[in-house]
Design an enzyme around this catalytic site. Structure first.
Site, PDB file in Angstrom:
ATOM      1  N   GLU A 102     -68.149   8.173  -1.366  1.00 20.75           N
ATOM      2  CA  GLU A 102     -69.008   9.334  -1.462  1.00 20.75           C
ATOM      3  C   GLU A 102     -68.401  10.252  -2.512  1.00 20.75           C
ATOM      4  OE1 GLU A 102     -69.494   7.618   2.506  1.00 20.75           O
ATOM      5  OE2 GLU A 102     -67.704   8.560   1.674  1.00 20.75           O
ATOM      6  N   TYR A 114     -66.928   6.748 -12.079  1.00 25.37           N
ATOM      7  CA  TYR A 114     -67.378   5.685 -11.183  1.00 25.37           C
ATOM      8  C   TYR A 114     -68.467   4.837 -11.852  1.00 25.37           C
ATOM      9  CZ  TYR A 114     -64.965   8.412  -7.562  1.00 25.37           C
ATOM     10  OH  TYR A 114     -64.038   9.095  -6.826  1.00 25.37           O
TER      11      TYR A 114
END
Length: 155
Positions: A102, A114
């Site tokens: 998350e 990411y």
């Protein structure tokens, strides 16, 4: 990472976060170590000061990145990328198929990293994180370590 590192890690992370409320507490780290989570620190080459931390919970065929933080003075030097690469290699060695995480929508720098590493946004957790003005959502992201085995891809 050991219990002896916790105070230094907490101090480092509080300096890395935009707001101290966003940082993990000593209790978060202690409970992670007690649970046997994979927890690693990176130290500066000279002096040995902790400049990064990564904590991961293993599942049956997956891993969940719980926390990664890099000292503000060390941002942009590839430490988070290196820790994430080590994590991906470790997961592949353990036959994990995917890594979950998350991230705050406001953390554009982390989201970009990411995405460059192959993670994809797959959902939102409403009001997941504490924030200075209440709560902030979380973007749920996933990295397939064996894309050829991804039989549940969303079209």
């Amino acid at each position: 990472m050991t219990d002896a590192d916790i105070a230094e890690v907490v101090e480092m992370e509080q300096g890395a976060c935009a707001h101290p409320i966003q940082a993990w507490t000593a209790d978060n780290y202690r409970s992670s170590l007690r649970a046997g989570y994979w927890a690693r620190v990176r130290c500066e080459p000279e002096g040995g000061r902790i400049v990064a931390v990564c904590v991961v919970m293993d599942g049956v065929d997956e891993a969940h990145l719980l926390n990664v933080a890099v000292h503000r003075d060390w941002h942009g030097r590839g430490l988070a990328r290196a820790l994430l690469q080590i994590l991906a290699e470790r997961c592949a060695d353990r036959a994990a198929q995917q890594v979950w995480l998350e991230v705050r929508p406001s953390n554009q720098r982390a989201r970009a990293l990411y995405e460059r590493m192959g993670y994809e946004a797959v959902g939102i957790r409403k009001a997941y994180y504490p924030a200075p003005q209440g709560r902030e959502d979380a973007v749920v992201m996933r990295l397939w370590l064996r894309p050829e085995e991804n039989t549940h891809a969303l079209d």
